[in-house]
Design a protein around this motif. Structure first.
Motif, PDB file in Angstrom:
ATOM      1  N   UNK A  99       0.871  -1.175   0.000  1.00 37.77           N
ATOM      2  CA  UNK A  99       0.000   0.000   0.000  1.00 37.77           C
ATOM      3  C   UNK A  99       0.906   1.223   0.000  1.00 37.77           C
ATOM      4  N   UNK A 100       0.476   2.298  -0.654  1.00 38.71           N
ATOM      5  CA  UNK A 100       1.340   3.471  -0.750  1.00 38.71           C
ATOM      6  C   UNK A 100       0.522   4.732  -0.935  1.00 38.71           C
ATOM      7  N   UNK A 101       1.120   5.855  -0.582  1.00 34.36           N
ATOM      8  CA  UNK A 101       0.555   7.145  -0.961  1.00 34.36           C
ATOM      9  C   UNK A 101       0.791   7.321  -2.457  1.00 34.36           C
ATOM     10  N   UNK A 102      -0.222   7.650  -3.249  1.00 29.54           N
ATOM     11  CA  UNK A 102      -0.008   7.888  -4.674  1.00 29.54           C
ATOM     12  C   UNK A 102       1.032   8.990  -4.901  1.00 29.54           C
ATOM     13  N   UNK A 103       1.801   8.853  -5.958  1.00 26.51           N
ATOM     14  CA  UNK A 103       2.758   9.910  -6.286  1.00 26.51           C
ATOM     15  C   UNK A 103       2.012  11.232  -6.464  1.00 26.51           C
ATOM     16  N   UNK A 104       2.591  12.296  -5.915  1.00 20.09           N
ATOM     17  CA  UNK A 104       1.945  13.596  -5.960  1.00 20.09           C
ATOM     18  C   UNK A 104       1.132  13.908  -4.724  1.00 20.09           C
ATOM     19  N   UNK A 105       1.107  12.962  -3.758  1.00 20.78           N
ATOM     20  CA  UNK A 105       0.413  13.204  -2.493  1.00 20.78           C
ATOM     21  C   UNK A 105       1.294  14.022  -1.562  1.00 20.78           C
ATOM     22  N   UNK A 106       0.698  14.924  -0.819  1.00 19.21           N
ATOM     23  CA  UNK A 106       1.402  15.629   0.250  1.00 19.21           C
ATOM     24  C   UNK A 106       1.466  14.700   1.457  1.00 19.21           C
ATOM     25  N   UNK A 107       2.652  14.564   2.036  1.00 17.33           N
ATOM     26  CA  UNK A 107       2.823  13.736   3.232  1.00 17.33           C
ATOM     27  C   UNK A 107       3.542  14.549   4.299  1.00 17.33           C
ATOM     28  N   UNK A 108       3.511  14.007   5.506  1.00 17.92           N
ATOM     29  CA  UNK A 108       4.145  14.670   6.632  1.00 17.92           C
ATOM     30  C   UNK A 108       4.977  13.653   7.418  1.00 17.92           C
ATOM     31  N   UNK A 109       5.881  14.129   8.268  1.00 22.25           N
ATOM     32  CA  UNK A 109       6.752  13.215   9.011  1.00 22.25           C
ATOM     33  C   UNK A 109       5.969  12.137   9.764  1.00 22.25           C
ATOM     34  N   UNK A 110       6.576  10.958   9.795  1.00 25.28           N
ATOM     35  CA  UNK A 110       6.081   9.760  10.495  1.00 25.28           C
ATOM     36  C   UNK A 110       4.941   9.044   9.788  1.00 25.28           C
ATOM     37  N   UNK A 111       4.421   9.599   8.699  1.00 26.92           N
ATOM     38  CA  UNK A 111       3.359   8.918   7.969  1.00 26.92           C
ATOM     39  C   UNK A 111       3.962   7.900   7.008  1.00 26.92           C
ATOM     40  N   UNK A 112       3.485   6.650   7.023  1.00 21.06           N
ATOM     41  CA  UNK A 112       4.002   5.671   6.063  1.00 21.06           C
ATOM     42  C   UNK A 112       3.769   6.123   4.622  1.00 21.06           C
ATOM     43  N   UNK A 113       4.847   6.220   3.859  1.00 20.51           N
ATOM     44  CA  UNK A 113       4.724   6.483   2.428  1.00 20.51           C
ATOM     45  C   UNK A 113       4.405   5.184   1.698  1.00 20.51           C
ATOM     46  N   UNK A 114       4.956   4.093   2.233  1.00 17.10           N
ATOM     47  CA  UNK A 114       4.712   2.754   1.702  1.00 17.10           C
ATOM     48  C   UNK A 114       4.532   1.811   2.891  1.00 17.10           C
ATOM     49  N   UNK A 115       3.577   0.881   2.764  1.00 17.08           N
ATOM     50  CA  UNK A 115       3.404  -0.185   3.754  1.00 17.08           C
ATOM     51  C   UNK A 115       3.536  -1.514   3.034  1.00 17.08           C
ATOM     52  N   UNK A 116       4.538  -2.294   3.421  1.00 17.19           N
ATOM     53  CA  UNK A 116       4.845  -3.563   2.765  1.00 17.19           C
ATOM     54  C   UNK A 116       4.482  -4.704   3.703  1.00 17.19           C
ATOM     55  N   UNK A 117       3.730  -5.666   3.209  1.00 13.31           N
ATOM     56  CA  UNK A 117       3.440  -6.882   3.961  1.00 13.31           C
ATOM     57  C   UNK A 117       3.794  -8.076   3.084  1.00 13.31           C
ATOM     58  N   UNK A 118       4.721  -8.897   3.569  1.00 11.85           N
ATOM     59  CA  UNK A 118       5.219 -10.030   2.788  1.00 11.85           C
ATOM     60  C   UNK A 118       5.964 -10.973   3.710  1.00 11.85           C
ATOM     61  N   UNK A 119       6.252 -12.221   3.273  1.00 15.78           N
ATOM     62  CA  UNK A 119       7.153 -13.064   4.053  1.00 15.78           C
ATOM     63  C   UNK A 119       8.436 -12.311   4.368  1.00 15.78           C
ATOM     64  N   UNK A 393     -10.260  11.338   4.645  1.00 15.45           N
ATOM     65  CA  UNK A 393      -9.841  10.694   3.407  1.00 15.45           C
ATOM     66  C   UNK A 393      -8.751   9.668   3.688  1.00 15.45           C
ATOM     67  N   UNK A 394      -8.925   8.467   3.174  1.00 18.22           N
ATOM     68  CA  UNK A 394      -7.891   7.441   3.305  1.00 18.22           C
ATOM     69  C   UNK A 394      -6.760   7.758   2.322  1.00 18.22           C
ATOM     70  N   UNK A 395      -5.532   7.792   2.809  1.00 18.93           N
ATOM     71  CA  UNK A 395      -4.406   8.174   1.967  1.00 18.93           C
ATOM     72  C   UNK A 395      -3.672   6.981   1.370  1.00 18.93           C
ATOM     73  N   UNK A 396      -3.472   5.916   2.138  1.00 18.13           N
ATOM     74  CA  UNK A 396      -2.779   4.742   1.601  1.00 18.13           C
ATOM     75  C   UNK A 396      -3.695   3.996   0.633  1.00 18.13           C
TER      76      UNK A 396
END
Length: 465
Positions: A99-119, A393-396
């Motif tokens: 899951x990720x913030x779409x390119x061009x999204x405004x983000x702020x410190x500590x917010x996940x830009x990408x969330x990876x779930x995998x083995x 609004x959900x960002x991820x």
């Protein structure tokens, strides 16, 4: 001497400790489903926000990650890995979820830009490549947005990216700068690859090629229907009179138009005012004045506040390096992104929150979502199972599932740029300022705070919020 172009080996786009970690994971049989967050602890350049970019490269890296037989032989040569581990790497592909913030999204410190779930082994081997893809592009896109903001004080002034000759990764810089608001690039390869507008003027060497500046200006004027003249090779104030004479003759005799003049050095404030006055006196009000030469957002802001008569800017080094400011003691050159484990599920299905205890660098456990107030009053980081705040609004957004890119999750560059500019326009003005007087409010939910406290206590320590 022949220089061999380095080839791309996705499986080797890691730091040494990543396959080493994967090997320990393999030896101990610990390869449960793991969630990692990619984020940064502070906004760059003394500002309040980040403009996210680089997701397309990050996803391409995740898709392409694999080990060739040649790469596995290399690993076996530098480290005494068990052959069975190398056999597993031979078939390893990313099969997880991103899951990720779409390119061009405004983000702020500590917010996940990408969330990876995998083995675990898949997720840990992707760490460095994902960080590299996101960090540089986001740094440059944010830098470009700040430079464009500084240039647009009072009215629209275009900014052209001139970074190729000094850029760390020229193609990445050109793409991210365009997302950030730059109107064009000087790098033809980027213009071709990304379908960007290409711009440029002439170098001092071309002016020096001729016996006199007048001959040089006449040669340029004869060559192009619309042309730009570089004024500061010798004396900018003398050159503008020559440029006006040439422009008037070429317009009369050939219909060729002087579109702009450029200043690359000297007293840009005083010289631009003088040049504007001469152009007005000659009824050449439509001629634009361009400025370049080691500019950044702070220098551009200072020039315009001092009344410089400049219509557009060309920026190179500051964009190419994502530079800070030595004069203002502002760091730059890199974005301190991190990739931290937040959740683990073992083979028995038992779930474990994961966190690092390190003072201000302590991490936040749990699978997270990020929500934004519709009027930019705050963002909320919360656990994924907590209910969404009303009207937030959900960002991820999901971009990969089962190792496959979700259709429509990687839009064309033109749409990314449009989204970025819309988001920047909606960002409250106090958070767009070059120096942030106060941070944007990012709130951690009560559920997330409780989980963090409980996890720290389970590890035998306390954490101060």
């Amino acid at each position: 001497m022949h220089r061999r172009t380095p080839s791309f080996h996705p499986g080797l786009m890691t730091d040494m400790y990543h396959p080493d970690s994967a090997y320990v994971s393999w030896r101990t049989g610990r390869n449960g489903l793991t969630t990692f967050d990619l984020y940064t602890r502070k906004a760059p350049f003394g500002g309040a926000y980040l403009l996210t970019a680089g997701l397309e490269s990050a996803i391409e890296f995740a898709q392409s990650f694999r080990y060739s037989s040649e790469e596995l032989r290399f690993l076996a040569h530098i480290r005494d890995y068990d052959a069975a581990f190398l056999d597993e790497l031979a078939t390893l592909r990313f099969t997880g979820e991103i899951l990720a913030l779409p390119e061009g999204t405004i983000a702020f410190p500590n917010e996940p830009l990408i969330r990876v779930t995998a083995p675990f082994r898949e997720a840990i081997l992707l760490e460095a490549g994902l960080l590299q893809a996101m960090a540089l592009s986001t740094l440059i896109a944010t830098k470009a947005s700040r430079i464009v903001y500084a240039a647009e004080q009072g009215r629209v002034r275009r900014v052209s990216e001139f970074a190729f000759r000094r850029a760390q990764e020229p193609m990445t810089v050109a793409r991210a700068s365009y997302i950030g608001g730059c109107s064009s690039t000087s790098l033809l390869n980027a213009a071709y690859e990304y379908r960007l507008p290409a711009t440029g003027t002439v170098p001092h060497a071309l002016i020096e090629l001729f016996e006199t500046e007048q001959e040089a200006f006449e040669a340029v004027a004869e060559a192009y229907n619309r042309y730009t003249l570089l004024l500061d090779t010798y004396d900018a104030r003398r050159a503008i009179h020559t440029a006006i004479e040439v422009a008037q003759r070429s317009q009369e005799s050939m219909g060729h138009t002087l579109a702009a003049v450029r200043l690359d050095s000297g007293d840009l404030v005083a010289d631009s005012k003088y040049i504007r006055e001469q152009l007005r006196n000659a009824e050449l009000d439509s001629v634009r004045i361009l400025a370049s030469g080691d500019l950044d957002e702070w220098k551009i802001q200072d020039l315009l506040q001092q009344g410089a008569e400049i219509d557009s800017f060309g920026v190179g080094s500051a964009l190419g390096h994502g530079a800070g400011s030595v004069e203002r003691s502002i760091e730059g050159g890199s974005l301190g992104t991190v990739y931290k484990e937040a959740w683990y599920v073992d083979d028995a299905g038992t779930e474990f929150p994961k966190m690092k205890i390190a003072g201000m660098k302590s991490t936040w456990p749990g699978k997270k979502e990020v929500y934004r107030h519709p009027h930019w009053e705050e963002d909320v980081i919360q656990l994924s199972h907590e209910p969404r705040p009303d009207n937030y609004l959900r960002l991820l957004r999901p971009v990969m599932r089962g190792g496959v890119v979700i259709p429509g999750s990687l839009p064309p560059l033109s749409e990314i740029r449009e989204l970025a500019q819309q988001n920047l326009a909606h960002l409250p003005a106090r958070y767009r300022e070059l120096t942030a007087e106060q941070p944007y409010p990012v709130r951690f939910s009560k559920g997330l705070q409780t989980l963090r406290k409980q996890t720290a206590q389970a590890l035998g320590t306390e954490i101060v919020f």
